[in-house]
Design a protein around this motif. Structure first.
Motif, PDB file in Angstrom:
ATOM      1  N   VAL A 129      -3.041  -8.804   7.550  1.00  0.00           N
ATOM      2  CA  VAL A 129      -2.791  -7.372   7.453  1.00  0.00           C
ATOM      3  C   VAL A 129      -1.353  -7.152   6.999  1.00  0.00           C
ATOM      4  O   VAL A 129      -0.480  -8.012   7.170  1.00  0.00           O
ATOM      5  CB  VAL A 129      -3.022  -6.630   8.785  1.00  0.00           C
ATOM      6  N   LEU A 130      -1.140  -6.001   6.419  1.00  0.00           N
ATOM      7  CA  LEU A 130       0.177  -5.574   5.959  1.00  0.00           C
ATOM      8  C   LEU A 130       0.473  -4.248   6.654  1.00  0.00           C
ATOM      9  O   LEU A 130      -0.333  -3.319   6.582  1.00  0.00           O
ATOM     10  CB  LEU A 130       0.151  -5.404   4.441  1.00  0.00           C
ATOM     11  N   ALA A 131       1.606  -4.170   7.363  1.00  0.00           N
ATOM     12  CA  ALA A 131       1.880  -2.966   8.147  1.00  0.00           C
ATOM     13  C   ALA A 131       3.361  -2.647   8.129  1.00  0.00           C
ATOM     14  O   ALA A 131       4.206  -3.534   7.996  1.00  0.00           O
ATOM     15  CB  ALA A 131       1.417  -3.162   9.596  1.00  0.00           C
ATOM     16  N   ILE A 181       3.565   7.853   6.139  1.00  0.00           N
ATOM     17  CA  ILE A 181       4.242   6.725   5.481  1.00  0.00           C
ATOM     18  C   ILE A 181       4.114   5.425   6.280  1.00  0.00           C
ATOM     19  O   ILE A 181       4.394   4.354   5.750  1.00  0.00           O
ATOM     20  CB  ILE A 181       5.734   7.029   5.220  1.00  0.00           C
ATOM     21  N   GLU A 182       3.714   5.494   7.560  1.00  0.00           N
ATOM     22  CA  GLU A 182       3.398   4.291   8.326  1.00  0.00           C
ATOM     23  C   GLU A 182       1.915   3.992   8.145  1.00  0.00           C
ATOM     24  O   GLU A 182       1.072   4.861   8.398  1.00  0.00           O
ATOM     25  CB  GLU A 182       3.715   4.469   9.813  1.00  0.00           C
ATOM     26  N   LYS A 183       1.618   2.762   7.721  1.00  0.00           N
ATOM     27  CA  LYS A 183       0.217   2.424   7.438  1.00  0.00           C
ATOM     28  C   LYS A 183      -0.079   0.976   7.776  1.00  0.00           C
ATOM     29  O   LYS A 183       0.818   0.133   7.848  1.00  0.00           O
ATOM     30  CB  LYS A 183      -0.103   2.667   5.956  1.00  0.00           C
ATOM     31  N   PHE A 184      -1.364   0.713   7.981  1.00  0.00           N
ATOM     32  CA  PHE A 184      -1.894  -0.643   8.098  1.00  0.00           C
ATOM     33  C   PHE A 184      -2.858  -0.878   6.937  1.00  0.00           C
ATOM     34  O   PHE A 184      -3.713  -0.037   6.660  1.00  0.00           O
ATOM     35  CB  PHE A 184      -2.652  -0.825   9.418  1.00  0.00           C
ATOM     36  N   PHE A 185      -2.699  -2.015   6.283  1.00  0.00           N
ATOM     37  CA  PHE A 185      -3.616  -2.433   5.225  1.00  0.00           C
ATOM     38  C   PHE A 185      -4.229  -3.777   5.621  1.00  0.00           C
ATOM     39  O   PHE A 185      -3.604  -4.570   6.333  1.00  0.00           O
ATOM     40  CB  PHE A 185      -2.885  -2.593   3.888  1.00  0.00           C
ATOM     41  N   MET A 186      -5.452  -4.036   5.173  1.00  0.00           N
ATOM     42  CA  MET A 186      -6.118  -5.301   5.485  1.00  0.00           C
ATOM     43  C   MET A 186      -6.777  -5.856   4.233  1.00  0.00           C
ATOM     44  O   MET A 186      -7.148  -5.112   3.312  1.00  0.00           O
ATOM     45  CB  MET A 186      -7.173  -5.088   6.573  1.00  0.00           C
ATOM     46  N   ASN A 187      -6.930  -7.187   4.203  1.00  0.00           N
ATOM     47  CA  ASN A 187      -7.675  -7.796   3.099  1.00  0.00           C
ATOM     48  C   ASN A 187      -9.134  -7.968   3.517  1.00  0.00           C
ATOM     49  O   ASN A 187      -9.479  -7.808   4.701  1.00  0.00           O
ATOM     50  CB  ASN A 187      -7.022  -9.111   2.663  1.00  0.00           C
TER      51      ASN A 187
END
Length: 283
Positions: free
Chosen positions: A111-113, A174-180
């Motif tokens: 994840v990218l956070a 602007i604060e987020k979590f991304f996942m693959n």
């Protein structure tokens, strides 16, 4: 396994340590990231040693700004520092390129956070200047090359506010979590929640990899003393006890009617207290 990210806007505020303890107690994060600590030097370790985490990585501040703390519980997770990147906007292209290289080097779930300080689309912003197209496209390109997708959210629509009156108010997500995709397969029920905003113009953001299902239990009836001070309460009592019922039926009737009356008349006082505190501290 829970993660929390929070732009604290300074860790020397009187309520900072108490708020971190409350977040840890309520949400039990395995990893907590505190951004914009605005504190460096020897005082950093003195503070993090008092927090409910036994692992910590600190980055240096730039003057009286920036600073990041990565806190974790070592009995639940192993953490290894790979690299640090300057958070200034002119260095973001280096960060995007480094993230792309990381994605190319492994096929793991990840994840990218963080606080990216960059609204991606117009829906991420309320008023103020429009989304910067060039920076937005560069960020989107990095996400595409890393096969990242936005995890979405529940709770508040925006994570940051300038705390102005409505005519000058600006809000942004602007604060987020991304996942693959691999992360999504392993944790299909993972969810992100924007928590109440307290002690900062940014709200903490919680990601639960394995959300706990809430089981509603039948709670025993409890008489509340403050009911006696409400003028409408006697009518609830009279309604339950007037009629051709035996004692047991009257008690059951009163319990049901009083519980429904309390729910509709007063609501959940604990949630109302949390909302009131959140408004006081700037939600």
């Amino acid at each position: 396994m829970n993660f929390i990210i929070w732009n604290s806007r300074g860790v020397l505020k009187p309520n900072f340590q108490g708020h971190i303890r409350n977040l840890a107690q309520e949400h039990n994060p395995t990893i907590l990231v505190v951004m914009e600590t605005k504190l460096g030097g020897d005082r950093v370790k003195a503070i993090t040693n008092k927090l409910p985490f036994d692992g910590a990585i600190h980055t240096n501040t730039i003057g009286f700004s920036s600073g990041l703390w990565l806190l974790w519980n070592s009995d639940l997770v192993d953490v290894e520092l790979l690299a640090k990147t300057d958070p200034r906007s002119e260095e973001r292209c280096i960060l995007w390129e480094n993230l792309t290289k990381v994605a190319e080097l492994h096929k793991l779930s990840w994840v990218l956070a963080g606080d990216f300080n960059e609204p991606l689309i117009d829906e991420d912003k309320f008023k103020g200047r429009g989304v910067n197209i060039n920076r937005s496209l560069a960020f989107k390109d990095c996400l595409d090359r890393c096969s990242m997708v936005d995890m979405g959210f529940s709770g508040l629509r925006y994570t940051w506010t300038n705390k102005r009156d409505f005519s000058n108010l600006i809000l942004e997500r602007i604060e987020k979590f991304f996942m693959n995709p691999d992360w999504c397969v392993i944790y299909p029920n993972a969810r992100v929640t924007h928590l109440p905003r307290c002690h900062s113009d940014h709200c903490p953001v919680l990601m639960e990899a394995l959300p706990v299902s809430i089981v509603k239990l039948i709670r025993p009836f409890r008489f509340q003393e403050f009911w006696l001070s409400d003028i409408s309460f006697p009518s609830i009592v009279s309604k339950a006890w007037n009629g051709n019922r035996d004692l047991a039926e009257s008690i059951d009737c009163f319990s049901e009617d009083a519980s429904a009356w309390n729910r509709n008349h007063f609501g959940n006082i604990h949630k109302r207290k949390k909302r009131s505190l959140a408004r006081i501290y700037g939600t």
